[in-house]
Design a protein around this motif. Structure first.
Motif, PDB file in Angstrom:
ATOM      1  N   LYS A 110       0.714  -1.199   0.113  1.00 34.35           N
ATOM      2  CA  LYS A 110      -0.069  -0.205  -0.012  1.00 34.35           C
ATOM      3  C   LYS A 110       0.805   1.278   0.039  1.00 34.35           C
ATOM      4  O   LYS A 110       0.322   2.366  -0.331  1.00 34.35           O
ATOM      5  CB  LYS A 110      -0.971   0.031   1.288  1.00 34.35           C
ATOM      6  CG  LYS A 110      -1.849  -1.258   1.104  1.00 34.35           C
ATOM      7  CD  LYS A 110      -2.931  -1.157   2.282  1.00 34.35           C
ATOM      8  CE  LYS A 110      -4.085  -2.162   2.104  1.00 34.35           C
ATOM      9  NZ  LYS A 110      -4.704  -1.985   3.595  1.00 34.35           N
ATOM     10  N   ASN A 111       2.253   1.057   0.415  1.00 37.09           N
ATOM     11  CA  ASN A 111       3.183   2.420   0.484  1.00 37.09           C
ATOM     12  C   ASN A 111       4.537   1.780   0.533  1.00 37.09           C
ATOM     13  O   ASN A 111       4.960   1.536   1.658  1.00 37.09           O
ATOM     14  CB  ASN A 111       2.664   3.061   1.792  1.00 37.09           C
ATOM     15  CG  ASN A 111       3.212   4.605   1.666  1.00 37.09           C
ATOM     16  OD1 ASN A 111       3.876   4.943   0.506  1.00 37.09           O
ATOM     17  ND2 ASN A 111       3.622   5.126   2.827  1.00 37.09           N
ATOM     18  N   LYS A 126       1.906   8.887  -1.011  1.00 36.38           N
ATOM     19  CA  LYS A 126       1.896   7.473  -0.844  1.00 36.38           C
ATOM     20  C   LYS A 126       2.138   6.768  -2.054  1.00 36.38           C
ATOM     21  O   LYS A 126       1.894   7.330  -3.189  1.00 36.38           O
ATOM     22  CB  LYS A 126       0.462   6.892  -0.337  1.00 36.38           C
ATOM     23  CG  LYS A 126       0.128   7.351   1.101  1.00 36.38           C
ATOM     24  CD  LYS A 126      -0.774   6.734   1.702  1.00 36.38           C
ATOM     25  CE  LYS A 126      -1.270   7.199   3.095  1.00 36.38           C
ATOM     26  NZ  LYS A 126      -0.115   6.808   4.033  1.00 36.38           N
ATOM     27  N   PRO A 128       1.987   3.057  -3.824  1.00 35.62           N
ATOM     28  CA  PRO A 128       1.538   1.566  -3.921  1.00 35.62           C
ATOM     29  C   PRO A 128       2.409   1.046  -4.775  1.00 35.62           C
ATOM     30  O   PRO A 128       3.087   1.324  -5.741  1.00 35.62           O
ATOM     31  CB  PRO A 128       0.126   1.711  -4.103  1.00 35.62           C
ATOM     32  CG  PRO A 128      -0.131   2.896  -5.108  1.00 35.62           C
ATOM     33  CD  PRO A 128       1.025   4.030  -4.524  1.00 35.62           C
ATOM     34  N   SER A 151      -3.180   7.382  -5.632  1.00 36.95           N
ATOM     35  CA  SER A 151      -1.997   7.970  -5.407  1.00 36.95           C
ATOM     36  C   SER A 151      -1.519   8.463  -6.939  1.00 36.95           C
ATOM     37  O   SER A 151      -1.957   8.164  -7.953  1.00 36.95           O
ATOM     38  CB  SER A 151      -1.139   6.912  -5.128  1.00 36.95           C
ATOM     39  OG  SER A 151       0.336   7.488  -4.929  1.00 36.95           O
TER      40      SER A 151
END
Length: 206
Positions: A110-111, A126, A128, A151
């Motif tokens: 996710k990050n 962020k 991903p 993002s």
């Protein structure tokens, strides 16, 4: 900017990216959204030697209108634009440090990169991780579009970064910031590291 100015700016940024070793050979591609389509770098072209007149002009669904045949990853750019209506430029590179991070096994999907610096948070936010797909696989378009919902950038597993912004200048600055932060991230692995807190990030994200 006029279309001519955009073509020249793409060639200018491509040369700068190539000369500084941020991508090699014929890897990487740039695009700029137009009201009725986009400009994208041609297939098998070196970013360091782009001819503005040969840059591919596509319509809104990807049909070639002029210039050389487009990058085989043009579909990735089209998918990104559909997901993010406010962005008008996309840069995709095979930059060494970012690709190295994309090959690590223990990433947060996710990050991928933690908030190391203020400029990374402001320009990238962020990041991903998009699962691996072979080059040219059109399933990558759906995966990038999905990531782009949350993002402005993403890291393609075992491949490289893709990031967009409101202008080509801003997209290039963002991917450069990402590459430098990827380098920092790898340098700091295994060391006690102080990342920015959520409270510190909040005004930067705004």
């Amino acid at each position: 900017m006029s279309e001519r100015e955009l073509r020249e700016r793409m060639a200018e940024h491509g040369r700068s990216i190539y000369d500084r070793g941020l991508t090699a050979g014929s890897s990487g591609n740039l695009s700029v959204r137009l009201p009725d389509g986009m400009l994208v770098t041609p297939t098998n072209s070196c970013l360091g030697r782009l001819d503005p007149d040969e840059i591919s002009r596509l319509d809104s669904v990807g049909n070639l209108l002029s210039g050389k045949p487009p990058s085989k990853e043009a579909f990735l750019h089209l998918a990104y634009y559909k997901a993010r209506a406010k962005e008008t430029a996309v840069v995709h590179l095979h930059s060494t440090w970012s690709v190295a991070v994309s090959c690590l096994a223990d990433l947060d999907p996710k990050n991928v990169i933690p908030p190391i610096t203020a400029y990374f948070v402001m320009r990238v936010g962020k990041l991903p991780l998009v699962p691996y797909f072979p080059p040219g696989d059109e399933q990558l378009a759906d995966a990038v579009a999905d990531a782009a919902k949350s993002s402005r950038g993403a890291l393609l597993a075992n491949h490289g970064p893709v990031i967009g912004a409101a202008t080509l200048d801003q997209a290039v600055y963002a991917i450069e910031e990402l590459e430098e932060t990827a380098k920092l991230f790898l340098m700091l692995r295994g060391l006690p590291t102080r990342f920015l807190t959520e409270e510190q990030q909040e005004p930067l994200l705004k």
